[in-house]
Scaffold this motif. Structure first.
Motif: not given
Length: 793
Positions: A283-284, A287
């Protein structure tokens, strides 16, 4: 000698001709004997020691491609440079979960179980579907084919979801064609893999020279890679049987080496990379990376290349051995290798171009380079062999022009060599290697091919789960949904790189798809022409026993696409020539959606017309793995089956008044006893049994005497049977002539322009360059008679 005729048929004519309308009484399935044989073809339980040995051997055949991915994954993921160390952890996390979801969960534990009696690949899935639903585009199957021991399929209730899916597929021809095109697309992408795998694997392995010798130009690396590729393809005609014993040790050493180097790098550089096992870093990564992070999935995709080859090369190993090898060796070693490279890159972000070779300790650099090159060659060999098998399967389904297929091993039926395809692959592979020169562009192309094959497999597996496994719709939805989410995500990423090399497999696949579909279309139209122009039985009967001609000594083998009816070429032949052979046998060689047809079930024989006509039909059935060998065995077995039929027919005359029926040419020992009852009298119970061999016959003195004669085996035979067997033998001694149709397909004048291009140019060109039927069947030129005919579609 060649004769020509012109026939025009309408493409829209209904092609649902009756397929061999046999008498129900004479065509009962051999349930008891088929049951015994079916048990022989089931996967046997293996001992733990044998499974371990097979798991070791599977490393060299199945996992070579997947194992060489660490050579180029990080470079293709970060083709520029790494901006943030956290990106390395995010990419590693993506690699870990990609390996877990696709190769481990989807393929090793689910897709591999959808094998066709041990055979894997796109065509194996398609053959399974063809057996469970009437979706084969060339309708040349008959219900007797379903009694083969390898023709395993399950039945389902008419109101079940599986039955509804089956009816939905069968309702429209367009759906059958769409499914075929889907299979062909997957096949063409696998052929693209056969070109790109050697290119990227060998080029990446050869790149190790430049790492240790920085002053060396990139051109030298390309030359070394091309030399290795030329050597690799030039050695294909020897087969892999003699050197395959080296494959498993090389790949095992490779996995242990990259796993060990990974452990060393984690310990030496940065053990914090192990936190990549937490999915939060995925996810990071997205993002922080935005569009660049998304497009980098094309490089991550390369970590699971070779997964489809894992399924395609399944044939020589039980599923349990493949699963053991992956979970015990391949999966942990790959995770360690990628984690080790990530640890090295955390401290050396500028070395991403050659991350694998730069992470190797100096003391073992050259030994690892040699092992890497050997592993790349093994991986390329496995992919090339898989490509040959795919071509052979497409050939069997009528989806590829006739090419020469050579067996390279006496032990393994699956080890074949296709010379024409080998040289085409070599030229395209060298062109890709020399043309791109950089791993990143080849990697983009490779990723595009891999993800499309995976999407095709997912869609086919959905139908397999519904029709074959009859899973609950929730499980089907869960599998399909999860697979499509992951694979469509990758597919969307590789679309961004179509202009950076991703167009290569698309162009290659489009070219092969055009060839395969046009050839299949022409083959289908030829079959429909045969079906609708076949001669009626009334016309044959009206000719009388002599067929209105002079019957000359000898046997005429008339080759036809039909499994029923008298072909048009025969009527054209006898209306143009004043003589025909004393015995006429219509030979139909057809391929079924099974991996193999056992030798004792290969031939079906029946009589056409009254006995005085001496006309027979023989259907020779093959599976997509079987090869029509270049020897006299085929003709010998054909006549053995014919003689056996005549003997059985004479015994059955009291059971039925039908003149047309078929019998298996099975030679099972158990069926011998069924020919006679306890009192030695003939009964109707033996009509679906056979005998193990043609026993010797005591000849009678008077040929006209109709009394009963006793064979040396104690079985009963009529004098008429002896007369016919002697007649057949004398005709065989007089000579055998092979009569083949040379059908030319042309588009009608009012056809659309694209059909004219496809039929008059592409199909005509393919017919001109492909091998003739006479060469495939090894027919001597002096015994060949061609009957030419032209028809318009």
């Amino acid at each position: 000698m060649e004769m020509n005729s012109r026939v025009e048929i309408n493409e829209d004519t209904d092609n649902k001709g009756s397929m061999w309308d046999l008498d129900q009484k004479l065509d009962q399935p051999m349930d008891e004997e088929a049951g015994r044989l079916r048990n022989m073809y089931k996967e046997k339980k293996s001992s733990a020691l044998l499974v371990l040995r097979l798991a070791f051997q599977s490393l060299g055949v199945v996992y070579g491609d997947l194992g060489t991915s660490p050579l180029y994954v990080f470079y293709n993921t970060f083709p520029g440079k790494i901006e943030d160390p956290e990106d390395v952890i995010g990419a590693l996390s993506l690699i870990i979960y990609s390996l877990t979801l696709i190769p481990l969960l989807k393929y090793v534990f689910i897709v591999c179980k959808a094998n066709d009696n041990g055979q894997g690949g796109t065509f194996a899935l398609y053959s399974l579907l063809c057996r469970h639903a009437n979706i084969k585009t060339i309708p040349n199957q008959h219900r007797t084919d379903e009694e083969l021991t390898t023709y395993s399929r399950s039945k389902f209730h008419e109101q079940s979801f599986a039955a509804k899916t089956k009816r939905w597929l069968e309702r429209y021809v367009s759906r059958k064609n769409a499914l075929l095109i889907l299979v062909l697309v997957g096949t063409c992408m696998v052929i693209g893999d056969g070109i790109l795998t050697p290119a990227i694997s060998v080029l990446s392995a050869a790149g190790g020279i430049k790492v240790n010798r920085p002053h060396m130009s990139n051109g030298v690396v390309v030359v070394v890679a091309v030399v290795i590729l030329v050597g690799l393809f030039s050695m294909q005609h020897y087969g892999t049987d003699k050197v395959s014993w080296l494959f498993a040790p090389i790949v095992l050493i490779w996995f242990l080496v990259i796993g060990g180097i990974g452990i060393f790098n984690i310990w030496k550089y940065d053990s914090s990379v192990l936190k990549a096992f937490s999915p939060i870093y995925i996810y990071r990564y997205f993002r922080r990376g935005g569009k660049d992070g998304w497009t980098s999935l094309g490089g991550i995709m390369l970590s699971i290349t070779g997964t489809e080859a894992l399924f395609a090369d399944l044939s020589h190993f039980p599923v349990s051995a493949v699963q053991l090898a992956f979970t015990a060796v391949v999966f942990p070693c790959l995770l360690l290798a990628y984690s080790g490279q990530a640890a090295y890159l955390m401290s050396n972000r500028d070395h991403v171009v050659d991350a694998f070779y730069r992470s190797i300790p100096d003391s073992i650099y050259w030994p690892v380079f040699v092992i890497a090159t050997a592993a790349a060659i093994v991986a390329s060999q496995a992919t090339i062999t898989a490509t040959f098998s795919i071509i052979k399967q497409a050939l069997a389904l009528g989806c590829f022009p006739r090419v020469k297929v050579v067996h390279t091993s006496k032990k393994f039926l699956g080890q074949i060599y296709v010379p024409d395809i080998n040289w085409i692959l070599m030229i395209l592979c060298i062109a890709v290697t020399a043309g791109f020169k950089q791993q990143s562009q080849i990697g983009n192309a490779y990723g595009t091919a891999v993800v499309i094959v995976m999407l095709v497999t997912t869609l086919l597996m959905t139908l397999i789960m519904l029709l074959v496994w009859r899973c609950h719709w929730i499980l089907v939805l869960l599998f399909t949904g999860l697979s499509l989410v992951v694979e469509c995500t990758y597919f969307s990423a590789v679309l961004f790189k179509v202009d950076q090399g991703g167009w290569v497999p698309l162009v290659i696949a489009a070219a092969f798809l055009l060839i395969m579909y046009v050839w299949h279309y022409g083959t289908l139209r030829r079959y429909e022409f045969e079906m609708h122009s076949k001669v009626s039985m009334a016309w044959i009967l009206g000719l009388g026993p002599s067929l209105g001609l002079v019957r000359v000594p000898g046997i005429g083998l008339v080759y036809t696409e039909l499994a029923s009816g008298v072909p048009h070429i025969f009527s054209h032949f006898i209306t143009n020539l004043p003589a025909i052979h004393s015995v006429v046998v219509f030979v139909c060689v057809k391929y079924l959606p099974v991996y193999t047809v056992p030798e004792d079930e290969r031939f079906l024989v029946k009589r056409i017309g009254p006995k005085s006509f001496h006309m027979f039909r023989c259907v020779a059935r093959y599976g997509y793995k079987d090869l029509h060998k270049k020897d006299d065995d085929f003709e010998r077995k054909l006549f053995d089956s014919l003689f056996l039929f005549v003997r059985l027919e004479s015994m059955m005359e009291g059971c039925s008044d039908s003149d047309e029926y078929s019998l298996y040419g099975q030679q099972t020992e158990q069926s011998r006893d069924g020919l006679l009852n306890n009192n030695g009298n003939m009964t109707c119970s033996f009509i679906d049994t056979t005998i193990s061999s043609v026993d010797s016959i005591v000849p009678a003195r008077s040929p006209m005497h109709t009394s009963v004669t006793v064979r040396s085996s104690g079985q009963v035979s009529s004098q008429t049977e002896i007369d016919e067997l002697e007649f057949l033998n004398s005709c065989r001694d007089a000579g055998v002539v092979h009569i083949m149709g040379n059908t030319v397909v042309r588009a009608r004048r009012d056809s659309r322009f694209y059909k004219k291009i496809a039929i008059d140019y592409i199909y005509a060109f393919l017919r001109k360059i492909c091998r003739e039927h006479s060469v495939i069947f090894n027919v001597p030129h002096e015994s060949l008679l061609n009957v030419g005919q032209v028809f318009y579609v």
